[in-house]
Scaffold this motif. Structure first.
Motif, PDB file in Angstrom:
ATOM      1  N   UNK A 120       0.821  -1.222   0.000  1.00 12.57           N
ATOM      2  CA  UNK A 120       0.000   0.000   0.000  1.00 12.57           C
ATOM      3  C   UNK A 120       0.850   1.266   0.000  1.00 12.57           C
ATOM      4  N   UNK A 121       0.285   2.336  -0.535  1.00  7.41           N
ATOM      5  CA  UNK A 121       0.917   3.644  -0.470  1.00  7.41           C
ATOM      6  C   UNK A 121       0.795   4.202   0.943  1.00  7.41           C
ATOM      7  N   UNK A 122       1.711   5.106   1.293  1.00  6.23           N
ATOM      8  CA  UNK A 122       1.758   5.635   2.656  1.00  6.23           C
ATOM      9  C   UNK A 122       0.479   6.366   3.036  1.00  6.23           C
ATOM     10  N   UNK A 123      -0.151   7.027   2.083  1.00  2.10           N
ATOM     11  CA  UNK A 123      -1.361   7.796   2.406  1.00  2.10           C
ATOM     12  C   UNK A 123      -2.503   6.900   2.848  1.00  2.10           C
ATOM     13  N   UNK A 124      -2.437   5.605   2.545  1.00  2.00           N
ATOM     14  CA  UNK A 124      -3.501   4.694   2.938  1.00  2.00           C
ATOM     15  C   UNK A 124      -3.395   4.283   4.405  1.00  2.00           C
ATOM     16  N   UNK A 125      -2.169   4.201   4.939  1.00  2.00           N
ATOM     17  CA  UNK A 125      -2.005   3.663   6.287  1.00  2.00           C
ATOM     18  C   UNK A 125      -1.435   4.671   7.295  1.00  2.00           C
TER      19      UNK A 125
END
Length: 286
Positions: A140-145
């Motif tokens: 996942x991309x950082x903005x998701x988690x």
């Protein structure tokens, strides 16, 4: 009109009609699957070089359990010695290898967290190779988690929502304070305190070991991020009242009360009894 109907009827009787209809059916089915397949079934898009290097690492460190092509290995008793990795996706590799759970030192009931054996580049290459075996959840991309991506004025509301999701879906195994807990057959739910947000997100996305899968169809990415924000808020909370005893709940607290508290009282009572002044009876003369 009659002439057109006659021509169509003649063509349906042609030898090529069957294969053409079958080909059209396959094309329509494949196109519908590509459009309607789950959003998380995606590949990493890594280049061929990463896949090749990842395969070299895989053959050395992983193939003895998972097979040379990730097909899995079955022992002589028919049990699954190493599961198939086809379709698990890059996210599963990033979680398992990035937390040190894989490669396992020896097969056991559960893969424990230990020192990571590969660097970030090698983990990325292993993930690229496994992702090439079949579509699966991507890293996942950082903005998701990352809870830091939540606007400041919405942070507290997100923590509240995350707490509700966590208490509903996670506390049965991981404890109300995310400290983990015991499970049947010698397994356990690990503590979630101090775990990197990316790995918490990947665990929910892939369902490692006995954990259920919380795909994006079950918990949306924003809901997963809210849970991670709640977990971080637990770590930042002050510990009122002294030691938390691991936050394991009334069982641990009761054990300390009985062994520590009552044990001290019993020991103190024995000490008092052993040091009590004793009076001696002296015989009296008539």
């Amino acid at each position: 009109m009659r002439l057109l109907t006659a021509r169509l009827a003649a063509r349906r009787r042609s030898r090529l009609a069957g294969p053409i209809v079958l080909l059209l059916g396959l094309l329509l089915t494949g196109g519908a699957y590509a459009l309607l397949s789950p959003a998380q079934a995606e590949s990493t898009g890594s280049d061929t070089d990463d896949v090749a290097k990842g395969r070299e690492l895989f053959l050395v460190g992983c193939s003895s359990c998972h097979g040379k092509n990730g097909e899995g290995v079955v022992d002589k008793n028919g049990d699954n010695y190493g599961p198939s990795l086809v379709g698990v996706g890059a996210a599963a590799v990033d979680f398992q290898v990035g937390t040190g759970r894989m490669p396992m030192a020896n097969p056991s009931q559960q893969a424990p967290v230990k020192r990571v054996a590969y660097n970030d580049e090698e983990i990325s290459q292993l993930a690229a190779f496994v992702a090439s075996l079949g579509p699966g959840p991507a890293i996942p991309d950082a903005e998701k988690y990352d809870p830091e991506s939540i606007p400041e004025d919405e942070r507290q509301e997100a923590i509240v929502r995350g707490g509700e999701f966590f208490r509903t879906n996670c506390t049965a195994c991981h404890n109300f304070a995310a400290s983990g807990g015991a499970l049947p057959d010698g397994k356990y739910a690990p503590s979630l305190l101090g775990v990197e947000p990316r790995h918490v997100y990947e665990a929910m996305l892939t369902g490692p070991q006995q954990m259920p899968v919380f795909s994006d169809d079950v918990l949306e990415p924003e809901q997963k991020r809210d849970i991670i924000a709640y977990l971080q808020s637990i770590e930042e909370q002050p510990k009122y009242g002294g030691t938390t005893l691991g936050s394991y709940g009334p069982v641990a607290e009761g054990m300390v009360a009985w062994i520590g508290g009552i044990g001290v009282l019993v020991g103190f009572a024995v000490w008092i009894a052993s040091h009590t002044a004793r009076s001696s009876r002296k015989g009296t003369k008539a």
